[in-house]
Write a protein that holds these residues in place. Structure first.
Motif, short mmCIF file in Angstrom:
data_model
loop_
_atom_site.label_atom_id
_atom_site.label_comp_id
_atom_site.label_asym_id
_atom_site.label_seq_id
_atom_site.Cartn_x
_atom_site.Cartn_y
_atom_site.Cartn_z
N GLY A 109 -9.72 -9.33 -7.48
CA GLY A 109 -9.84 -8.05 -8.17
C GLY A 109 -11.23 -7.76 -8.68
N LEU A 157 -11.04 2.36 -8.40
CA LEU A 157 -9.71 2.27 -8.99
C LEU A 157 -9.63 1.16 -10.03
N GLU A 158 -10.17 0.00 -9.70
CA GLU A 158 -10.01 -1.13 -10.60
C GLU A 158 -10.91 -1.04 -11.82
N LEU A 177 -4.43 2.00 -3.94
CA LEU A 177 -5.43 1.71 -2.91
C LEU A 177 -4.92 1.92 -1.49
N ARG A 202 -11.72 0.74 -3.84
CA ARG A 202 -11.07 -0.28 -4.67
C ARG A 202 -11.83 -0.48 -5.97
N THR A 203 -13.15 -0.51 -5.90
CA THR A 203 -13.96 -0.66 -7.11
C THR A 203 -13.72 0.50 -8.07
N PRO A 259 -4.98 0.79 -9.42
CA PRO A 259 -5.21 -0.10 -8.27
C PRO A 259 -4.08 -0.11 -7.26
#
Length: 270
Positions: A253, A139-140, A223, A136-137, A220
């Motif tokens: 987020g 992607l964001e 995910l 997740r980190t 994001p």
């Protein structure tokens, strides 16, 4: 402090870099950031501090110019203009455009990996949760700095063999998020390692495609499916589906493109 030429590139070596977790991702700021203006007069900065500031501004300028123009079309003059740095100052730090690109890529990916390390370590002992947090980190943060995403995932293909070697090294470093906490697949150890390589390459290829299509802001949203791709080969389809559904539940987020906790040592490269 005297800067002797680098034995391989012939350029003066970079001054000591700030820790990768103490600075934003390259491209998160404009190169001509007024907060990094060079101080003049009796309280002017030291030569080392000036060089470090110029280097950081050139990192940002290079990311924005390469993302906007493409690696082949981004000239040193363009990069210097975007950073507000003179050509002599550029060549005091880098041998040329390729050298600057490689330095920017190494610095940026070090920041990105530290962010992922922090997310992975902070998620607790469960591998599925930790792996999802690191993913997740990734992607964001890439979505939050689209210029770096394009420079690092797309334009790196045009930057030459040394850049592609750096990309391959980075992909090998992503293996750290699969060892040693995750369950083993039913394959042999050699095949299991190859499976990790395949999963990493598949995730990377998916991200590169979206970025090349100009859809970086959508990263994001990937995910859940990428969580499934990352976990199902090792946990089985049922557990992979549960992990993907948990990823789809959302949560706070990751918006800051700057790593944290400078006191904690970085994880070793696996």
């Amino acid at each position: 402090m005297s800067l002797a030429p680098h034995p391989e590139t012939g350029s003066a070596p970079l001054p000591p870099e700030p820790r990768p977790d103490s600075t934003p991702l390259p491209g998160a700021r404009p190169g001509r950031d007024p907060e990094r203006a060079i101080k003049r007069g009796p309280r002017r900065q030291s030569a080392e501090a000036v060089a470090a500031t110029q280097r950081d501004r050139l990192f940002d300028g290079l990311v924005h110019e390469v993302a906007a123009r493409g690696y082949d079309n981004a000239r040193v003059t363009d990069i210097c203009g975007a950073a507000g740095v003179t050509r002599p100052a550029f060549y005091a730090l880098f041998a040329g455009k390729e050298d600057a690109f490689l330095a920017t890529y190494r610095h940026g990916t070090a920041v990105l990996l530290r962010l992922m390390d922090d997310a992975y370590a902070g998620a607790g002992p469960d591998w599925t949760t930790a792996a999802r947090a690191a993913l997740r980190t990734l992607l964001e943060v890439l979505a939050s700095v689209p210029a770096f995403a394009r420079m690092a995932l797309v334009e790196i293909d045009a930057a030459g063999p040394a850049a592609r070697d750096e990309r391959d090294l980075l992909l090998s470093r992503f293996h750290r998020f699969f060892h040693p906490a995750r369950p083993r697949s039913p394959l042999s150890p050699e095949e299991d390692d190859l499976l990790v390589t395949t999963v990493v390459a598949g995730i990377y290829g998916t991200l590169r495609l979206r970025v090349s299509q100009g859809r970086t802001a959508e990263l994001p949203r990937l995910l859940p499916v990428l969580t499934y791709a990352m976990t199902a080969p090792f946990l089985g389809p049922g557990a992979g589906d549960r992990a993907a559904r948990a990823a789809d539940a959302g949560g706070p987020g990751v918006t800051a493109p700057c790593a944290v906790d400078p006191a904690r040592p970085a994880r070793g490269d696996d």
